[in-house]
Design a protein around this motif. Sequence first.
Motif, PDB file in Angstrom:
ATOM      1  N   ALA A 293       1.321  12.927  15.254  1.00  0.00           N
ATOM      2  CA  ALA A 293       0.328  12.266  16.099  1.00  0.00           C
ATOM      3  C   ALA A 293      -0.598  11.393  15.249  1.00  0.00           C
ATOM      4  CB  ALA A 293      -0.470  13.314  16.864  1.00  0.00           C
ATOM      5  N   ARG A 294      -0.935  11.865  14.075  1.00  0.00           N
ATOM      6  CA  ARG A 294      -1.837  11.101  13.198  1.00  0.00           C
ATOM      7  C   ARG A 294      -1.163   9.812  12.731  1.00  0.00           C
ATOM      8  NH1 ARG A 294      -3.211  12.356   7.034  1.00  0.00           N
ATOM      9  NH2 ARG A 294      -4.959  10.916   6.708  1.00  0.00           N
ATOM     10  N   GLN A 295       0.093   9.886  12.364  1.00  0.00           N
ATOM     11  CA  GLN A 295       0.798   8.690  11.906  1.00  0.00           C
ATOM     12  C   GLN A 295       0.965   7.668  13.027  1.00  0.00           C
ATOM     13  OE1 GLN A 295       4.239  10.803  10.447  1.00  0.00           O
ATOM     14  NE2 GLN A 295       3.661  10.473   8.311  1.00  0.00           N
ATOM     15  N   TRP A 296       1.338   8.157  14.198  1.00  0.00           N
ATOM     16  CA  TRP A 296       1.511   7.250  15.338  1.00  0.00           C
ATOM     17  C   TRP A 296       0.188   6.572  15.695  1.00  0.00           C
ATOM     18  CZ3 TRP A 296       5.740   5.348  17.636  1.00  0.00           C
ATOM     19  CH2 TRP A 296       5.612   4.728  18.892  1.00  0.00           C
ATOM     20  N   ASP A 297      -0.885   7.349  15.660  1.00  0.00           N
ATOM     21  CA  ASP A 297      -2.198   6.789  15.980  1.00  0.00           C
ATOM     22  C   ASP A 297      -2.599   5.733  14.955  1.00  0.00           C
ATOM     23  OD1 ASP A 297      -4.767   6.950  17.591  1.00  0.00           O
ATOM     24  OD2 ASP A 297      -5.533   7.388  15.579  1.00  0.00           O
ATOM     25  N   ALA A 298      -2.273   5.978  13.670  1.00  0.00           N
ATOM     26  CA  ALA A 298      -2.608   4.994  12.635  1.00  0.00           C
ATOM     27  C   ALA A 298      -1.847   3.692  12.867  1.00  0.00           C
ATOM     28  CB  ALA A 298      -2.293   5.565  11.256  1.00  0.00           C
ATOM     29  N   LEU A 299      -0.572   3.797  13.219  1.00  0.00           N
ATOM     30  CA  LEU A 299       0.212   2.604  13.509  1.00  0.00           C
ATOM     31  C   LEU A 299      -0.334   1.863  14.727  1.00  0.00           C
ATOM     32  CD1 LEU A 299       3.930   3.698  12.980  1.00  0.00           C
ATOM     33  CD2 LEU A 299       2.758   1.808  11.838  1.00  0.00           C
ATOM     34  N   THR A 300      -0.643   2.617  15.758  1.00  0.00           N
ATOM     35  CA  THR A 300      -1.115   2.011  16.996  1.00  0.00           C
ATOM     36  C   THR A 300      -2.455   1.315  16.801  1.00  0.00           C
ATOM     37  OG1 THR A 300       0.027   3.733  18.255  1.00  0.00           O
ATOM     38  CG2 THR A 300      -1.617   2.451  19.425  1.00  0.00           C
ATOM     39  N   ARG A 301      -3.366   1.955  16.081  1.00  0.00           N
ATOM     40  CA  ARG A 301      -4.679   1.350  15.842  1.00  0.00           C
ATOM     41  C   ARG A 301      -4.562   0.113  14.947  1.00  0.00           C
ATOM     42  NH1 ARG A 301      -4.955   4.282  19.226  1.00  0.00           N
ATOM     43  NH2 ARG A 301      -5.019   2.240  20.218  1.00  0.00           N
ATOM     44  N   THR A 302      -3.627   0.140  13.994  1.00  0.00           N
ATOM     45  CA  THR A 302      -3.392  -1.043  13.172  1.00  0.00           C
ATOM     46  C   THR A 302      -2.883  -2.187  14.040  1.00  0.00           C
ATOM     47  OG1 THR A 302      -2.883   0.331  11.241  1.00  0.00           O
ATOM     48  CG2 THR A 302      -2.145  -1.951  11.176  1.00  0.00           C
ATOM     49  N   LEU A 334      -2.233  -1.333   4.555  1.00  0.00           N
ATOM     50  CA  LEU A 334      -1.100  -0.543   4.065  1.00  0.00           C
ATOM     51  C   LEU A 334      -1.580   0.751   3.415  1.00  0.00           C
ATOM     52  CD1 LEU A 334       1.193  -3.329   2.568  1.00  0.00           C
ATOM     53  CD2 LEU A 334       1.645  -1.938   4.605  1.00  0.00           C
ATOM     54  N   ALA A 335      -2.694   0.691   2.696  1.00  0.00           N
ATOM     55  CA  ALA A 335      -3.240   1.898   2.071  1.00  0.00           C
ATOM     56  C   ALA A 335      -3.635   2.931   3.124  1.00  0.00           C
ATOM     57  CB  ALA A 335      -4.438   1.541   1.190  1.00  0.00           C
ATOM     58  N   GLN A 336      -4.207   2.462   4.225  1.00  0.00           N
ATOM     59  CA  GLN A 336      -4.576   3.370   5.315  1.00  0.00           C
ATOM     60  C   GLN A 336      -3.337   4.025   5.930  1.00  0.00           C
ATOM     61  OE1 GLN A 336      -7.941   3.491   4.499  1.00  0.00           O
ATOM     62  NE2 GLN A 336      -8.211   3.779   6.697  1.00  0.00           N
ATOM     63  N   LEU A 337      -2.274   3.267   6.082  1.00  0.00           N
ATOM     64  CA  LEU A 337      -1.033   3.811   6.638  1.00  0.00           C
ATOM     65  C   LEU A 337      -0.381   4.775   5.651  1.00  0.00           C
ATOM     66  CD1 LEU A 337       0.380   0.541   8.242  1.00  0.00           C
ATOM     67  CD2 LEU A 337      -0.591   2.508   9.458  1.00  0.00           C
ATOM     68  N   ALA A 338      -0.396   4.431   4.372  1.00  0.00           N
ATOM     69  CA  ALA A 338       0.193   5.305   3.360  1.00  0.00           C
ATOM     70  C   ALA A 338      -0.528   6.646   3.284  1.00  0.00           C
ATOM     71  CB  ALA A 338       0.169   4.612   1.998  1.00  0.00           C
ATOM     72  N   ALA A 339      -1.821   6.639   3.559  1.00  0.00           N
ATOM     73  CA  ALA A 339      -2.603   7.878   3.500  1.00  0.00           C
ATOM     74  C   ALA A 339      -2.141   8.908   4.530  1.00  0.00           C
ATOM     75  CB  ALA A 339      -4.089   7.557   3.701  1.00  0.00           C
ATOM     76  N   THR A 340      -1.425   8.451   5.555  1.00  0.00           N
ATOM     77  CA  THR A 340      -0.924   9.387   6.570  1.00  0.00           C
ATOM     78  C   THR A 340       0.483   9.895   6.249  1.00  0.00           C
ATOM     79  OG1 THR A 340       0.144   7.701   7.974  1.00  0.00           O
ATOM     80  CG2 THR A 340      -2.225   8.092   8.300  1.00  0.00           C
ATOM     81  N   GLY A 341       1.074   9.403   5.152  1.00  0.00           N
ATOM     82  CA  GLY A 341       2.421   9.826   4.795  1.00  0.00           C
ATOM     83  C   GLY A 341       3.499   8.823   5.146  1.00  0.00           C
ATOM     84  N   LEU A 342       3.113   7.680   5.707  1.00  0.00           N
ATOM     85  CA  LEU A 342       4.089   6.633   5.972  1.00  0.00           C
ATOM     86  C   LEU A 342       4.427   5.922   4.659  1.00  0.00           C
ATOM     87  CD1 LEU A 342       2.505   5.219   9.238  1.00  0.00           C
ATOM     88  CD2 LEU A 342       4.600   6.574   9.062  1.00  0.00           C
ATOM     89  N   VAL A 343       5.650   5.424   4.548  1.00  0.00           N
ATOM     90  CA  VAL A 343       6.120   4.812   3.308  1.00  0.00           C
ATOM     91  C   VAL A 343       5.805   3.317   3.320  1.00  0.00           C
ATOM     92  CG1 VAL A 343       8.148   4.273   1.919  1.00  0.00           C
ATOM     93  CG2 VAL A 343       7.929   6.525   2.984  1.00  0.00           C
ATOM     94  N   THR A 344       5.063   2.864   2.319  1.00  0.00           N
ATOM     95  CA  THR A 344       4.686   1.456   2.232  1.00  0.00           C
ATOM     96  C   THR A 344       5.234   0.789   0.981  1.00  0.00           C
ATOM     97  OG1 THR A 344       2.602   2.008   1.129  1.00  0.00           O
ATOM     98  CG2 THR A 344       2.575   1.870   3.543  1.00  0.00           C
ATOM     99  N   SER A 345       5.966   1.525   0.163  1.00  0.00           N
ATOM    100  CA  SER A 345       6.532   0.980  -1.066  1.00  0.00           C
ATOM    101  C   SER A 345       8.047   0.845  -0.943  1.00  0.00           C
ATOM    102  CB  SER A 345       6.213   1.886  -2.262  1.00  0.00           C
ATOM    103  OG  SER A 345       6.984   1.501  -3.397  1.00  0.00           O
ATOM    104  N   PRO A 346       8.611  -0.308  -1.329  1.00  0.00           N
ATOM    105  CA  PRO A 346      10.066  -0.476  -1.262  1.00  0.00           C
ATOM    106  C   PRO A 346      10.814   0.348  -2.290  1.00  0.00           C
ATOM    107  CG  PRO A 346       9.040  -2.390  -2.283  1.00  0.00           C
ATOM    108  CD  PRO A 346       7.920  -1.535  -1.781  1.00  0.00           C
ATOM    109  N   ASP A 347      10.093   1.011  -3.205  1.00  0.00           N
ATOM    110  CA  ASP A 347      10.732   1.829  -4.233  1.00  0.00           C
ATOM    111  C   ASP A 347      10.816   3.304  -3.859  1.00  0.00           C
ATOM    112  OD1 ASP A 347      10.950  -0.422  -5.917  1.00  0.00           O
ATOM    113  OD2 ASP A 347       8.888  -0.136  -6.624  1.00  0.00           O
ATOM    114  N   SER A 348      10.338   3.674  -2.699  1.00  0.00           N
ATOM    115  CA  SER A 348      10.330   5.085  -2.315  1.00  0.00           C
ATOM    116  C   SER A 348      11.750   5.625  -2.124  1.00  0.00           C
ATOM    117  CB  SER A 348       9.555   5.268  -1.009  1.00  0.00           C
ATOM    118  OG  SER A 348       9.715   6.590  -0.518  1.00  0.00           O
TER     119      SER A 348
END
Length: 452
Positions: A293-302, A334-348
């Motif tokens: 729910a936290r990740q989805w909310d972060a995406l939606t608010r962005t 992107l930093a805000q999204l990464a803080a929720t556990g979403l992947v923002t780096s192409p090297d992950s």
Amino acid sequence: MTIGMLAAMPSPAPRPSPQATAVSRDRGDACPGSLRLHAADDGALARIRIPGGVLDVRQADALAAAARELGDGELHLTSRGNVQLRGLRDGCGGELAGVLDAVGLLPSAAHERVRNVVASPLSGLDGTGFADVRPWLTGLDAALCASDAARALSGRFLFALDDGRGDVAGLDADVTVRAVAGGTALLSLGSSTEAVEVSGPDVSRSALIAAEMFLTSAEESAGSTGSTTARAWRVDELGVSVEKLTRTLAKALAPARIGCAIRAREVAVTDGPPPGVSGDALSVHIPLGRLSARQWDALTRTAARHGGELRLTPWRGAVVPAPGLDASAASYALAQLAATGLVTSPDSPWLRVGACIGRPGCAKSHADVRADAARALDAVGGAHLPLYWSGCERRCGHPRTERIDVVASPGGGYRLSTSAPHATPAPAPAPVPLDDPSHLATALVALTDRTA
């Protein structure tokens, strides 16, 4: 020279294509949907079709509310950019349908399972491609929902709308449309090596006609066997030449006053959008396609702060259109999204790992594959191909690309094999214990040595 004039020109000689395989079934299509729920081990499951993966903020909020109030609170992405809600409580089907209908996610109850359309997620956002596929997407969805015949399509039948970059063109769709230079597009059926070239404004109608022609062919094939349930669900299951079907389609377009020409199919394909900034968009990868729910909310608010749109991708990712976003603001978002556990780096390493639902969601699974995949993430660097973890031999949701299959065994552990078509066949290895993730790394190195 116009497309209508090109239609009269001699067609190029067909090239050999993969052999279509006729499929015989003793049951109808039971693919789940928004209204047809599936009974899973963790409760009912709803699969909500989202053409092109495109959501506005109101729709995204409604899905989050449905997951929270009716299900397990999470949103699960599929390999077609759709959303699954899991753990739904008994008797909630009517309430769920009302929530979806109120925000435009259920435009036709009779067509809700056939709105399977993937589209280039970055189309119109990064200056790549030959066309913005959004008009094709909205036009095709409206045409599907207006077609009585289209209701008979299987829930597995897939349309792909590619802006020319070749991303969704590699997803083995039944009807693939790929933009080319000059304002035209190539429409191909299944694995055909040929395509029908049509003008851009005719794409949506042409794709629908192709699907309706497939249904006619499937009915004729089933009728010849006297079966009422063995009808093919996908183009390559018809057991007939897909090149011949392509030529039949070219003839079927004439009554609709759609000019066309037979062309060789474009074969070059590329991957989906990498995490990070791509043109006027932010892109993230969602580990194993599961959003809290936290990740989805972060995406939606962005999305709400940058135009109000969210695009889910067939690679279990999400794109947020953000026109005019400067580098500093993009980095912060992107930093805000990464803080929720979403992947923002192409090297992950997460970009190289996929998995089915596994335990406890599936009764057939022999292991909690998602937990094991997370524990063994560091070992992925030793693999020469992406990994896909499966709880049983069915390998539900596996990608069509080359990969290493990590399949749970009934007695414990996993068996590894490669799906690379040109690899040297290797004997089935012994199950790999995962009490220590280093065991998987060793097994991956050994598999690489056998198949190199």
